[in-house]
Write a protein that holds these residues in place. Sequence first.
Motif, short mmCIF file in Angstrom:
data_model
loop_
_atom_site.label_atom_id
_atom_site.label_comp_id
_atom_site.label_asym_id
_atom_site.label_seq_id
_atom_site.Cartn_x
_atom_site.Cartn_y
_atom_site.Cartn_z
N VAL A 1 0.73 -1.23 0.09
CA VAL A 1 0.07 0.01 0.06
C VAL A 1 1.05 1.14 0.06
CG1 VAL A 1 -1.48 1.53 1.46
CG2 VAL A 1 -2.05 -1.03 1.00
N MET A 2 2.01 1.23 0.84
CA MET A 2 2.64 2.59 1.04
C MET A 2 3.63 2.75 -0.20
SD MET A 2 1.55 3.87 3.59
CE MET A 2 2.74 5.11 3.70
N GLU A 3 4.05 1.57 -0.80
CA GLU A 3 5.06 1.69 -2.06
C GLU A 3 3.97 2.21 -3.06
OE1 GLU A 3 7.21 -1.83 -3.44
OE2 GLU A 3 7.75 -2.25 -1.43
N LEU A 4 2.90 1.82 -3.56
CA LEU A 4 1.99 2.39 -4.42
C LEU A 4 1.60 3.51 -4.10
CD1 LEU A 4 -0.46 -0.80 -5.04
CD2 LEU A 4 1.19 -0.09 -6.66
N THR A 5 1.37 4.04 -3.12
CA THR A 5 0.78 5.37 -2.65
C THR A 5 2.05 6.49 -3.09
OG1 THR A 5 -0.74 4.50 -1.19
CG2 THR A 5 -0.07 6.84 -0.95
N HIS A 6 3.00 5.99 -2.48
CA HIS A 6 4.38 7.07 -2.67
C HIS A 6 4.81 7.13 -4.02
CE1 HIS A 6 5.13 6.66 2.03
NE2 HIS A 6 4.37 7.51 1.52
N GLY A 7 4.53 5.73 -4.66
CA GLY A 7 5.03 5.86 -6.20
C GLY A 7 4.39 6.46 -6.93
N LEU A 8 3.00 7.05 -6.70
CA LEU A 8 2.24 7.83 -7.52
C LEU A 8 2.10 9.32 -6.94
CD1 LEU A 8 -0.91 5.21 -7.59
CD2 LEU A 8 0.30 5.97 -9.34
N GLY A 9 3.08 9.47 -5.98
CA GLY A 9 3.04 10.95 -5.42
C GLY A 9 1.93 11.25 -4.50
N GLY A 10 1.18 10.08 -3.97
CA GLY A 10 0.33 10.28 -2.91
C GLY A 10 0.55 10.28 -1.50
N SER A 11 -0.27 10.25 -0.54
CA SER A 11 -0.06 10.22 0.91
C SER A 11 -1.02 9.19 1.46
CB SER A 11 -0.03 11.65 1.42
OG SER A 11 -1.25 12.22 1.49
N ALA A 12 -0.71 8.87 2.84
CA ALA A 12 -1.55 8.03 3.41
C ALA A 12 -1.17 8.36 5.05
CB ALA A 12 -1.02 6.45 3.40
N VAL A 13 -2.44 8.37 5.77
CA VAL A 13 -2.31 8.53 7.16
C VAL A 13 -3.49 7.83 8.09
CG1 VAL A 13 -4.13 10.47 6.81
CG2 VAL A 13 -2.38 10.62 8.90
N VAL A 14 -2.98 7.47 9.13
CA VAL A 14 -3.96 6.85 10.02
C VAL A 14 -4.49 7.83 11.14
CG1 VAL A 14 -4.39 4.97 11.81
CG2 VAL A 14 -2.56 4.58 9.94
N ARG A 15 -5.67 7.87 11.30
CA ARG A 15 -6.43 8.76 12.13
C ARG A 15 -7.45 7.97 13.18
NH1 ARG A 15 -8.20 13.98 8.48
NH2 ARG A 15 -6.06 14.65 7.84
N GLY A 16 -7.24 8.26 14.54
CA GLY A 16 -7.89 7.57 15.53
C GLY A 16 -9.23 8.05 15.64
N ASP A 17 -10.19 7.37 15.93
CA ASP A 17 -11.45 8.13 16.38
C ASP A 17 -11.54 8.63 17.68
OD1 ASP A 17 -12.90 6.59 14.14
OD2 ASP A 17 -13.88 5.23 15.56
N ALA A 18 -12.27 9.82 18.01
CA ALA A 18 -12.02 10.55 19.02
C ALA A 18 -12.37 9.92 20.37
CB ALA A 18 -13.44 11.51 19.10
N ASP A 19 -12.89 8.66 20.18
CA ASP A 19 -13.03 7.81 21.26
C ASP A 19 -12.33 6.67 21.71
OD1 ASP A 19 -13.88 5.85 19.68
OD2 ASP A 19 -15.89 5.67 20.58
N GLU A 20 -11.18 6.74 20.56
CA GLU A 20 -10.04 5.93 20.61
C GLU A 20 -10.33 4.25 20.04
OE1 GLU A 20 -6.85 6.44 20.79
OE2 GLU A 20 -7.72 8.67 21.03
N GLY A 21 -11.63 4.02 19.95
CA GLY A 21 -12.40 2.86 19.68
C GLY A 21 -12.30 2.45 18.24
N GLY A 22 -11.55 3.16 17.50
CA GLY A 22 -11.46 2.82 15.87
C GLY A 22 -10.64 3.74 15.13
N LYS A 23 -10.37 3.39 13.96
CA LYS A 23 -9.54 4.19 13.08
C LYS A 23 -9.92 4.28 11.50
CE LYS A 23 -7.53 0.02 12.24
NZ LYS A 23 -8.04 -0.95 12.99
N SER A 24 -9.36 5.13 11.07
CA SER A 24 -9.42 5.28 9.55
C SER A 24 -8.01 5.31 9.07
CB SER A 24 -10.27 6.51 9.17
OG SER A 24 -11.52 6.57 9.84
N ILE A 25 -7.90 4.74 7.86
CA ILE A 25 -6.61 4.92 7.16
C ILE A 25 -6.98 5.77 5.98
CG2 ILE A 25 -4.77 3.94 5.78
CD1 ILE A 25 -4.95 1.73 7.84
N TRP A 26 -6.64 7.10 5.70
CA TRP A 26 -6.68 7.63 4.31
C TRP A 26 -5.69 7.64 3.41
CZ3 TRP A 26 -10.96 10.12 2.74
CH2 TRP A 26 -12.07 10.06 3.37
#
Length: 146
Positions: free
Chosen positions: A111-136
């Motif tokens: 995922v990271m190789e493809l994302t960076h190879g295309l000039g993109g970015s990725a980030v993990v964001r936790g939920d406010a209640d710390e009970g989950g996350k999103s990968i953007w």
Amino acid sequence: MLTPPDPLPYRHVLTLPTTGQAVRVARETTEQVLEQWGVAAWEPCRGPALLILSELVANSVRHAAALSPQVTVVFAGGPDTFAFGVHDRHPYRPALFASAGMAPGRGLATVMELTHGLGGSAVVRGDADEGGKSIWVTLPLRRGLR
């Protein structure tokens, strides 16, 4: 909270049960969204975006289903950007940049190789209640949206 990293005018939300079928449905929906938004089949990020999204949804199905009965994908787009976030309610947040140093072909490393190879970015964001996350993942569009 599952919100795109930056305000983008196009939006689509998909929520699915965290079962094996989620990967196929998410991939098919991504193809439909890209088609509706006018992203041509020859857009350089299109194929890699499908692979990246499939891997992220598969990870939610594989690793988060016990704590997260649903996985949500939010798509966002703008004139030169296609972004998508995969959200589940499992609290574990993977270290994306540590993944990039792993051997090729290993899930998030790919995922990271493809994302960076295309000039993109990725980030993990936790939920406010710390009970989950999103990968953007945010990818540039060379030809843009209609």
